[in-house]
Design a protein around this motif. Structure first.
Motif, PDB file in Angstrom:
ATOM      1  N   CYS A 232      77.695   5.240  11.458  1.00  0.00           N
ATOM      2  CA  CYS A 232      79.100   5.249  11.027  1.00  0.00           C
ATOM      3  C   CYS A 232      79.842   4.022  11.545  1.00  0.00           C
ATOM      4  N   ALA A 233      79.594   3.681  12.814  1.00  0.00           N
ATOM      5  CA  ALA A 233      80.235   2.489  13.365  1.00  0.00           C
ATOM      6  C   ALA A 233      79.747   1.231  12.658  1.00  0.00           C
ATOM      7  N   GLY A 234      78.450   1.169  12.351  1.00  0.00           N
ATOM      8  CA  GLY A 234      77.917   0.016  11.645  1.00  0.00           C
ATOM      9  C   GLY A 234      78.529  -0.150  10.272  1.00  0.00           C
TER      10      GLY A 234
ATOM     11  N   GLY B 197      68.903  -0.861  10.423  1.00  0.00           N
ATOM     12  CA  GLY B 197      69.049  -1.897  11.438  1.00  0.00           C
ATOM     13  C   GLY B 197      68.719  -3.270  10.902  1.00  0.00           C
ATOM     14  N   VAL B 198      67.620  -3.367  10.134  1.00  0.00           N
ATOM     15  CA  VAL B 198      67.249  -4.652   9.538  1.00  0.00           C
ATOM     16  C   VAL B 198      68.322  -5.114   8.560  1.00  0.00           C
TER      17      VAL B 198
ATOM     18  N   SER C 237      72.495  -8.761   6.872  1.00  0.00           N
ATOM     19  CA  SER C 237      73.875  -8.906   6.419  1.00  0.00           C
ATOM     20  C   SER C 237      74.668  -9.811   7.344  1.00  0.00           C
ATOM     21  N   ALA C 238      74.399  -9.698   8.652  1.00  0.00           N
ATOM     22  CA  ALA C 238      75.108 -10.553   9.608  1.00  0.00           C
ATOM     23  C   ALA C 238      74.630 -11.995   9.521  1.00  0.00           C
ATOM     24  N   ALA C 239      73.372 -12.200   9.125  1.00  0.00           N
ATOM     25  CA  ALA C 239      72.831 -13.561   9.050  1.00  0.00           C
ATOM     26  C   ALA C 239      73.285 -14.288   7.800  1.00  0.00           C
ATOM     27  N   LEU C 240      73.548 -13.544   6.721  1.00  0.00           N
ATOM     28  CA  LEU C 240      73.925 -14.172   5.455  1.00  0.00           C
ATOM     29  C   LEU C 240      75.439 -14.217   5.333  1.00  0.00           C
TER      30      LEU C 240
ATOM     31  N   SER D  63      77.990  -5.881  14.788  1.00  0.00           N
ATOM     32  CA  SER D  63      77.018  -5.520  13.756  1.00  0.00           C
ATOM     33  C   SER D  63      75.609  -5.894  14.182  1.00  0.00           C
ATOM     34  N   VAL D  64      75.452  -7.056  14.821  1.00  0.00           N
ATOM     35  CA  VAL D  64      74.127  -7.468  15.292  1.00  0.00           C
ATOM     36  C   VAL D  64      73.632  -6.520  16.377  1.00  0.00           C
TER      37      VAL D  64
END
Length: 900
Positions: A430-432, A365-366, A371-374, A400-401
């Motif tokens: 899997c979805a992530g 999760g982290v 990954s979404a922030a960068l 993703s978030v």
């Protein structure tokens, strides 16, 4: 003040026994280091640090990872030296594995070498190595490991390694370097003394010069390889970093880390290394990236490999116990069955443990949030701009978030083996992986999520629980954690604004990806969506501890059960309606319980056939485990302690119960003179005692209610092991009344039969008006004892004296000794000694009562929870019978009062 001195001395003794100073001292050192270095840490642009780490090329990461593994592997030379000197019968691979597990665990967990010693002891004992050899080898190892760092310290002091950049900020580190340098000559002198031979060599082969030299070389190899690893990581992020300077900085930082006594030298090592690298002119965010990468490569990842090695060792031990005949059954499986059950053959993965899987899900999760922030790598952005549309990328980013926040919360359910959490987590992983790939072609993150999903699927049989206790406190904690991580995501996403290159199409919409306001909106949307979905899951989940019978049926079943089985002193409280019933052994054993947090607390011993109690306890444990509850037995009798012991329970003495034998009870004699005087006084003044049988007049109950409210003085009733004033409950037993000469009711007591064919009876509620004459309760007790004697009862139970005779023996456990201190000096909160002294008036036999609890439960925390359970407001789960209206006047508890 004089009265407080014994209590204070006992408190300090308890603190010493619980090793609190050993915990507080390292914590204080870490706090001091943080206070000293907080300004340095605040100067670091952590978003820039994460951006730097995110853009390291995969080949570079693989190279650094391989170099770190080589550096960690060098530490195993210690164990090969020990194996040769002490003639330890281990193969080369076993020696290497045990060394890797012990050393990596010691680096991460720490505790001054205790972690590594514990792992070595476990592995060596399992291989049949004598404890004397294990102790001597660990003691020798603990003295030799610093010698290599001492060699590096001499190199720094002699100018071979430049250490001035590391000690320039904090000059006190120079004294630490000198102290470490002097360790080597001091050790060489010590190992030649008789003291060293007596305490470290024992009767084993004497340490010769070759072993000492080889050990010092091994220690030097360990620290040099770790320093080289630090330098290699530094050169990848800090171009032109000299090898000598890197080794000098690492030496001083390692010495500072040792002084903190913290796991991995965390805090001291990092602060010193940061200061040293910045003194060489490197920017703070780059040096922070070096430290983060070094922690991951040299500490965290090798430790995870060590956990896998330890798991494989457990798996191999289990395989040795498998019957070879099982292969015949395996050969009979068809091809699909073989494919489906193939993951179960990987015992290595299965033994990693659900705890580790929960942490991996949390890390997933982290990872999705980071990954979404960068922003993605620029060459991948060019490719994705050609293949995917901006709306799809935007949607993938938002999803993703949300998935990242969901995985963080669901990691709690994974750690507690909840089946529904496993199913949802597997889907989200899997979805992530799909959405993080379509967001910016983040292949590494997608592969990591798929690996975690594979580990979950392989361990699917471990997720069997229907639910787990999730209190409001835990919900608030996880909500706060989610908000904090979302806030960190917003800070990182808003703080990084890379310049977009010209090759991107002019019509591209990538500006949304680095828009600070939009990223904040994504964080808020993610929180709301995650908690809304989880709230729906919690609302729609299967009901915890579902009861098929309604309250009236449960009570009727209880009455029929007591007609054929004996009860005990606590049985009558079951009719109060605040406890659940677990029927075991085909309804032949009854286990009454209540739930507090994650504990299923059973009141007293199970009721039923003695030979079925052990089977019933195991059945209850399996039932509770489905809901992640620990089964605890409160106020159990001494005769059943062997049964609890064989089912894995420990014991804590709660106190003693005052049981008055009625066969020879009399007020005559010298020892009963005071009670006889009270009795004669009340009889002479015209006080009257009476016992009324149910059903009771509602007007009488209303009078009793007024007395009860005055006696409570605004305090709330207690429950669980005690009865409380409830008209329906009071209708089920006799009530004793004490009336003044004017026929005014001044005190009453309710009685609790034990349903053992008139064997015993207990006092339940005892309440009186505030202005009653002295001796009122003595008179009521004496009259009750005489009445019970006349009714043919054998024993009268005056109730328990909490903490009575607890922890008096010198060899008592620490918790019971602490309870003894509370018993002696806790009169301000509760009259422990006074209650015991009062009941001694009636010269009872004292019978101990115990708390039986699993070894996995923290006893201090359990005691606090039991206090909360008893003190919480009475709440009916089953409901007492409604006999006030007269609909059930003919239905009384069995064996209640056959004589009236």
């Amino acid at each position: 003040m004089k009265r407080l001195r014994p209590a204070i001395s006992q408190l300090f003794a308890a603190l010493h026994r619980y090793k609190i100073p050993q915990i507080l001292i390292p914590a204080a050192v870490i706090a001091f280091i943080y206070w000293e270095g907080k300004n340095e840490f605040q100067k670091i642009d952590w978003t820039g640090t994460l951006h730097t780490l995110h853009h390291i090329k995969p080949p570079t990461v693989l190279f650094l990872f391989g170099a770190s593994l080589v550096a960690v592997a060098a530490v195993s030379v210690y164990d090969f030296v020990l194996r040769r000197h002490f003639r330890i019968p281990l193969g080369s691979w076993d020696t290497f594995r045990y060394s890797w597990v012990a050393n990596t665990s010691n680096s991460v967990i720490g505790f001054s070498g205790i972690a590594g010693a514990a792992f070595r002891t476990y592995f060596y004992r399992k291989r049949g190595i004598p404890m004397q050899t294990i102790t001597a080898s660990i003691a020798f190892l603990s003295t030799i490991t610093i010698t290599g760092l001492s060699l590096l310290s001499w190199a720094g002091l002699l100018g071979l390694l430049p250490i001035h950049s590391a000690i320039r900020v904090h000059l006190w580190t120079l004294y630490a370097v000198w102290a470490t340098a002097l360790y080597l000559p001091g050790y060489v002198v010590l190992q030649r003394t008789s003291f060293y031979a007596k305490w470290l060599n024992r009767n084993l082969p004497k340490m010769n010069g070759g072993t000492i030299a080889a050990s010092i070389v091994a220690s030097g190899l360990e620290w040099v390889c770790a320093g080289l690893c630090f330098w290699l990581i530094g050169t990848c992020l800090l171009p032109g970093l000299p090898l000598a300077d890197a080794l000098g900085i690492y030496t001083v930082a390692a010495i500072t880390g040792l002084l903190t006594m913290a796991p991995g030298g965390i805090g001291g090592f990092d602060l010193t290394a940061l200061a040293g690298l910045q003194q060489l002119g490197y920017p703070a965010d780059k040096t922070a990236a070096v430290l983060v990468l070094f922690r991951l490569m040299y500490y965290l990842f090798p430790w995870m490999i060590g956990l896998a090695m330890a798991a494989s060792d457990v798996a191999m031990d289990r395989d040795r116990t498998i019957d070879p005949d099982d292969e015949n059954f395996e050969n009979g499986l068809n091809r699909w069955q073989r494919i489906w059950h193939f993951p179960n053959q990987f015992k290595l993965v299965g033994e990693l443990g659900v705890w580790s899987l929960g942490k991996l899900v949390f890390a997933s999760g982290v990872l999705l949030l980071v990954s979404a922030a960068l922003p993605g790598l620029l060459y991948r952005l060019r490719l994705i701009d050609e293949l995917l549309s901006a709306p799809l990328m935007r949607l993938s980013h938002h999803v993703s978030v949300v998935i990242g926040l969901l995985l963080i919360v669901l990691s709690w359910g994974i750690s507690h083996r909840v089946k529904r959490a496993y199913q949802l987590t597997l889907f989200l992983l899997c979805a992530g992986a799909v959405f993080t790939f379509s967001k910016a072609f983040d292949i590494e993150e997608a592969v990591f999520l798929l690996i975690v999903a594979l580990l979950l699927w392989i361990s699917r049989d471990r997720f069997y629980r229907l639910s787990a206790s999730f209190s409001r406190e835990k919900a608030a904690l996880w909500a706060a954690l989610t908000f904090v991580l979302a806030y960190v995501y917003d800070i990182i996403a808003s703080g990084i604004h890379p310049a977009l290159p010209h090759p991107l199409r002019p019509e591209t919409e990538f500006i949304w990806f680095i828009n600070p306001k939009l990223n904040g909106l994504v964080a808020i949307t993610g929180i709301l969506a995650a908690w809304l979905l989880l709230s729906l899951i919690l609302l729609l989940r299967p009901s915890r501890l579902v009861h098929k019978m309604n309250p009236q049926e449960e009570q009727a079943k209880l009455r029929l059960f007591l007609e054929r089985e004996e009860g005990n002193y606590l049985t009558h409280v079951l009719f109060a309606g605040d406890k659940h019933f677990f029927w075991a052994s085909n309804d032949r054993v009854l286990i009454p319980y209540a739930i507090i947090r994650n504990k299923l607390v059973v009141l007293g011993d199970p009721l039923g056939q003695q030979e079925r109690l052990s089977e019933a306890i195991q059945e209850c444990q399996r039932f509770a485990d489905l809901y992640d509850l620990a089964v605890v037995f409160y106020q159990v009798s001494p005769r059943n302690l062997p049964i609890y012991h064989e089912n894995g329970y420990r014991f804590f003495k709660l106190g003693e119960e005052a049981l008055v034998p009625l066969e020879g009870f009399t007020l005559s004699g010298k020892r009963m003179a005071n009670l006889r005087t009270v009795k004669n006084k009340f009889d002479r003044e015209g006080y009257r005692f009476d016992v009324l049988q149910p059903p009771h007049d509602p007007q009488l109950l209303e009078k009793l209610r007024r007395i009860s409210q005055k006696w409570l003085q605004g305090k709330k009733e207690k429950s669980f092991s005690l009865g409380w004033f409830d008209p329906a409950y009071l209708q089920l037993s006799p009530i004793a009344l004490l009336m003044a000469p004017e026929e005014d009711l001044i005190a009453f007591a309710t009685l609790a039969p034990s349903y053992d064919d008139h064997g015993s009876i207990s006092v339940d509620l005892m309440r009186h008006l505030p202005d009653t004459p002295n001796g009122t309760m003595d008179q009521l007790f004496v009259c009750l004892l005489e009445w019970a004697q006349a009714e043919g009862y054998e024993t009268f139970n005056l109730g328990m004296a909490p903490l009575s005779s607890v922890g008096q023996a010198q060899a008592a456990i620490r918790e019971e000794k602490l309870a003894h201190v509370v018993f002696k000096h806790g009169g301000y909160w509760y009259g422990f000694k006074g209650l015991r002294k009062y009941k001694e008036k009636f010269h009872p036999d004292w019978e101990p009562r115990f708390l039986a609890y699993p070894r996995t439960v923290s006893l201090p925390l359990l005691l606090v929870e039991l206090v909360r359970l008893i003190a919480r407001r009475p709440k009916k789960n089953h409901g007492a019978l409604d006999v006030i209206s007269g609909r059930n006047d003919s239905v009384l508890p069995p064996n209640g009062t056959s004589k009236s």
